[in-house]
Design a protein around this motif. Sequence first.
Motif, PDB file in Angstrom:
ATOM      1  N   GLU A 113       0.367  -0.606   0.078  1.00  7.95           N
ATOM      2  CA  GLU A 113      -0.031   0.445   0.239  1.00  7.95           C
ATOM      3  C   GLU A 113       1.237   1.386  -0.048  1.00  7.95           C
ATOM      4  N   LYS A 114       2.362   1.234   0.468  1.00 11.70           N
ATOM      5  CA  LYS A 114       3.361   2.689   0.600  1.00 11.70           C
ATOM      6  C   LYS A 114       3.839   2.672  -1.051  1.00 11.70           C
ATOM      7  N   VAL A 115       3.368   1.239  -1.731  1.00 13.90           N
ATOM      8  CA  VAL A 115       3.758   1.756  -3.263  1.00 13.90           C
ATOM      9  C   VAL A 115       3.933   2.660  -3.992  1.00 13.90           C
ATOM     10  N   PRO A 116       2.211   3.691  -3.860  1.00 13.81           N
ATOM     11  CA  PRO A 116       2.141   4.587  -4.330  1.00 13.81           C
ATOM     12  C   PRO A 116       2.315   5.825  -4.151  1.00 13.81           C
ATOM     13  N   GLY A 117       2.974   6.392  -2.677  1.00 12.76           N
ATOM     14  CA  GLY A 117       3.370   7.262  -2.644  1.00 12.76           C
ATOM     15  C   GLY A 117       4.524   7.709  -2.874  1.00 12.76           C
ATOM     16  N   TYR A 118       5.239   6.012  -3.127  1.00 11.80           N
ATOM     17  CA  TYR A 118       6.562   6.279  -3.248  1.00 11.80           C
ATOM     18  C   TYR A 118       7.734   6.251  -4.271  1.00 11.80           C
ATOM     19  N   TYR A 119       6.573   5.738  -5.607  1.00 12.77           N
ATOM     20  CA  TYR A 119       7.080   5.845  -6.779  1.00 12.77           C
ATOM     21  C   TYR A 119       5.892   6.114  -7.927  1.00 12.77           C
ATOM     22  N   VAL A 120       5.029   6.237  -7.390  1.00 14.67           N
ATOM     23  CA  VAL A 120       3.617   6.496  -8.695  1.00 14.67           C
ATOM     24  C   VAL A 120       4.254   8.249  -9.119  1.00 14.67           C
ATOM     25  N   PHE A 121       4.670   8.854  -8.549  1.00 18.49           N
ATOM     26  CA  PHE A 121       4.743  10.090  -9.001  1.00 18.49           C
ATOM     27  C   PHE A 121       5.432  10.507  -9.526  1.00 18.49           C
ATOM     28  N   PRO A 122       7.230  10.041  -8.709  1.00 18.62           N
ATOM     29  CA  PRO A 122       8.284  10.729  -9.857  1.00 18.62           C
ATOM     30  C   PRO A 122       8.615   9.182 -11.034  1.00 18.62           C
ATOM     31  N   VAL A 123       8.340   8.575 -11.118  1.00 21.62           N
ATOM     32  CA  VAL A 123       7.506   7.545 -12.247  1.00 21.62           C
ATOM     33  C   VAL A 123       6.453   8.433 -13.387  1.00 21.62           C
ATOM     34  N   LEU A 124       5.462   9.099 -13.008  1.00 20.59           N
ATOM     35  CA  LEU A 124       4.547   9.671 -13.816  1.00 20.59           C
ATOM     36  C   LEU A 124       5.399  11.125 -14.180  1.00 20.59           C
ATOM     37  N   THR A 125       5.913  11.592 -13.427  1.00 24.20           N
ATOM     38  CA  THR A 125       7.197  13.075 -14.088  1.00 24.20           C
ATOM     39  C   THR A 125       7.773  12.084 -15.265  1.00 24.20           C
ATOM     40  N   LEU A 126       8.574  11.275 -15.148  1.00 21.82           N
ATOM     41  CA  LEU A 126       9.366  10.803 -15.790  1.00 21.82           C
ATOM     42  C   LEU A 126       8.609  10.955 -17.335  1.00 21.82           C
ATOM     43  N   GLY A 127       7.695  10.473 -17.464  1.00 21.77           N
ATOM     44  CA  GLY A 127       7.164  10.186 -18.850  1.00 21.77           C
ATOM     45  C   GLY A 127       6.358  11.698 -19.603  1.00 21.77           C
ATOM     46  N   PHE A 128       5.697  12.497 -18.297  1.00 19.21           N
ATOM     47  CA  PHE A 128       5.735  13.851 -18.291  1.00 19.21           C
ATOM     48  C   PHE A 128       7.095  14.277 -19.094  1.00 19.21           C
ATOM     49  N   ALA A 129       8.139  14.282 -18.121  1.00 22.03           N
ATOM     50  CA  ALA A 129       9.393  15.215 -18.416  1.00 22.03           C
ATOM     51  C   ALA A 129       9.764  14.098 -20.057  1.00 22.03           C
ATOM     52  N   VAL A 130      10.330  13.683 -20.414  1.00 23.29           N
ATOM     53  CA  VAL A 130       9.838  13.053 -21.580  1.00 23.29           C
ATOM     54  C   VAL A 130       9.399  13.894 -22.440  1.00 23.29           C
ATOM     55  N   LEU A 131       7.722  13.770 -22.557  1.00 20.44           N
ATOM     56  CA  LEU A 131       7.396  13.940 -24.313  1.00 20.44           C
ATOM     57  C   LEU A 131       7.594  15.943 -24.006  1.00 20.44           C
ATOM     58  N   ALA A 132       8.366  16.410 -22.798  1.00 23.13           N
ATOM     59  CA  ALA A 132       8.066  17.987 -22.948  1.00 23.13           C
ATOM     60  C   ALA A 132       9.753  18.298 -23.534  1.00 23.13           C
ATOM     61  N   LEU A 133      10.519  17.193 -23.270  1.00 21.16           N
ATOM     62  CA  LEU A 133      11.424  17.273 -23.922  1.00 21.16           C
ATOM     63  C   LEU A 133      11.593  17.241 -26.044  1.00 21.16           C
ATOM     64  N   ILE A 134      10.848  15.784 -25.769  1.00 20.13           N
ATOM     65  CA  ILE A 134      10.693  15.950 -27.787  1.00 20.13           C
ATOM     66  C   ILE A 134       9.606  17.089 -27.531  1.00 20.13           C
ATOM     67  N   ARG A 135       9.062  17.793 -26.905  1.00 13.40           N
ATOM     68  CA  ARG A 135       8.290  18.724 -27.921  1.00 13.40           C
ATOM     69  C   ARG A 135       8.793  20.297 -27.659  1.00 13.40           C
ATOM     70  N   SER A 136       9.958  20.861 -27.227  1.00 11.16           N
ATOM     71  CA  SER A 136      10.486  21.730 -26.706  1.00 11.16           C
ATOM     72  C   SER A 136      11.232  22.023 -27.920  1.00 11.16           C
ATOM     73  N   ALA A 137      11.572  23.172 -28.455  1.00 10.87           N
ATOM     74  CA  ALA A 137      12.841  23.469 -29.355  1.00 10.87           C
ATOM     75  C   ALA A 137      14.353  22.976 -28.777  1.00 10.87           C
ATOM     76  N   ALA A 138      14.725  23.173 -29.709  1.00 16.90           N
ATOM     77  CA  ALA A 138      16.415  22.639 -29.867  1.00 16.90           C
ATOM     78  C   ALA A 138      17.420  22.845 -28.487  1.00 16.90           C
ATOM     79  N   SER A 139      16.936  24.038 -28.835  1.00 14.24           N
ATOM     80  CA  SER A 139      17.841  25.142 -27.655  1.00 14.24           C
ATOM     81  C   SER A 139      17.374  24.872 -26.041  1.00 14.24           C
ATOM     82  N   GLU A 140      16.251  24.221 -25.820  1.00 12.78           N
ATOM     83  CA  GLU A 140      15.316  24.204 -24.140  1.00 12.78           C
ATOM     84  C   GLU A 140      15.807  22.721 -23.776  1.00 12.78           C
ATOM     85  N   ARG A 141      16.126  21.806 -24.368  1.00 11.66           N
ATOM     86  CA  ARG A 141      16.234  20.207 -24.548  1.00 11.66           C
ATOM     87  C   ARG A 141      17.446  20.377 -23.207  1.00 11.66           C
ATOM     88  N   PHE A 142      18.690  20.696 -23.864  1.00 16.96           N
ATOM     89  CA  PHE A 142      19.833  20.264 -22.843  1.00 16.96           C
ATOM     90  C   PHE A 142      18.961  20.471 -21.547  1.00 16.96           C
TER      91      PHE A 142
END
Length: 598
Positions: free
Chosen positions: A357-386
């Motif tokens: 029952e403790k797994v969602p509080g520890y792991y779901v948010f960072p993993v969810l964020t990683l997915g969104f951040a990768v999408l944001a990286l792909i959508r960003s301009a080349a000058s913002e990707r680093f």
Amino acid sequence: MSDLSLTSAHAPPKEQGGLHPDFWIALLFLAGSVWLALPAIKGGVFDALSTDDAMRLVEVRDLIGGQGWFDLFQHRMDPPGGTSMHWSRLIDAPLAALILLLKPLVGMHSTEAVTLYVWPALLFAVALALVAAIARQMTNSFIPVIPAVVLAVLCLPALVHFRPGAIDHHNAQIDLLLAMILLAAQIESNVVKAALCGLTGSLSLAIGIEMLPAIGAVGVAVFGLFVWRGAPVARQAGAFGAGLAASSLLLAPALLPSSSWTTQACDAFGAPVVLLTAGGGISLLLMVGIDRYFRTLLMRIVSAAALATVLIGAFLVLFSGCIAPPFAHLDPIVITLWVNNIAEAISLPRMLQLFPEKVPGYYVFPVLTLGFAVLALIRSAASERFRWSVGIAPLAALIGFSLFQMRGAAAASMVAAPLFAASLAVLWPKFASVRNLVILSAIVSPFSLALAGLSAKPLMDVIFKPEPIGGLSPCQTLSDVASLKELPKGRVMAPVDLGPAILVETNHEVFAGPYHRNNDGMTALIRLMLAPPPAARQILSDRHVDYVVTCSATPDANIIKLAPEGLEARLARGDPPDFLERLHLDPNDKIAVWRVRK
């Protein structure tokens, strides 16, 4: 304008709800600080100390009392030789300075209490400021700033490191990692910040190596930036390498005794870590120098591969022992009865076996964020990707680390806070008002996910069939062992987690403490409690033990199961051997104390 300042003439009032973001950040800091302080206010800040916090307080007292700067032994643990500690003085120094500054005003006890409140609160304020600055840096907008801070205040895995009494070192390491990410995101445009980025990485490692995977990931991202872009970022990459190498080489003699400069200390800042950081920084400087004469992508790839091979090869030749399992040197009985039960060191599979029952509080948010951040990286301009890359790389490293030791989830959650808010602002600009992002952030925060996990516990118990485990031992706090002050100074055999509390509260010596370098003391304690009376008497005699302490409220069930006729089992059922005399010191009977008859 400072990157930590949120002042801007271009921030529309409608994005701020009519008030400046700094006001909301201050309000969130106050609300979070009060929330974190409630347990300490109710039970006393000294009883809020964890074992590591208590041990840090002992170290600070010893330093103030005259113990040498380079003397990293705890001389009252595992007598007569003492136990070498793997912590550095970088945290001891400011704590000791704060105590010495306030002591003339309110006295030693009150000064320590004030320090236990002020130090974590100060680092919490720094963490929130850095989270806000990273969110703004990622988007050049104020929109994700307040949602990011809301997420940080609701990051349960990390908040334990910012509560009153949290003086060990994890909060400082989280702050330094956030600072490193913020500075790394600006490397392309600022040479000074590139050098400071390398410095923050070295400082974090000099405190402790827990953040090594994340710091290494940032370093790899900077190397990759130079390999890909070359001359336009050569000065910045060189400054990062110089900052990393120079600060490591300066910190080593400032913190370590000369006798340890070549010692294979794999669990702390020492020769192996200095080789990697200084060697990595120098390698980057060499790459920059080579690129001045052979300015091609292929040459940068070849030089990077060659220098990495030399560095890794040197590390394996000089410090091959560091690739062994971290607890390989421990007695097997210590691994069975201590290592396998360290809460912060359990893996994700083990967590699913014990408390899914403790797994969602520890792991779901960072993993969810990683997915969104990768999408944001792909959508960003080349000058913002680093800038996205230097956020994603350490987050991914921390998530990977947390799969093996859940302690990585704390820093991962705090790093994820600004990335989540910023990535939503990039991916859904029409939806991304401050109000909408705050609401969504509150819904998917680690706090909300932890509540969801607890609500789903009956279902998770059916799916995962967790192993039954006992509750936390009620014998943990300084007040639990305060009665031991009545006894003449002596050597104490006590449960592992009570060792630091006894050191803080009394002048006794203890054998066992929850530190992997304390293998001898922990082994002696465990074998004593497993031993039948004749063998137990011999151990007590050989070690010149004066007192034996147990948690009478919750005896160690694992030891009793292994040795039903051992000393722990006999004491638990009220059948002590004749060489132990019961002392009735604790009116609450939480701990049981026996004097060893000589």
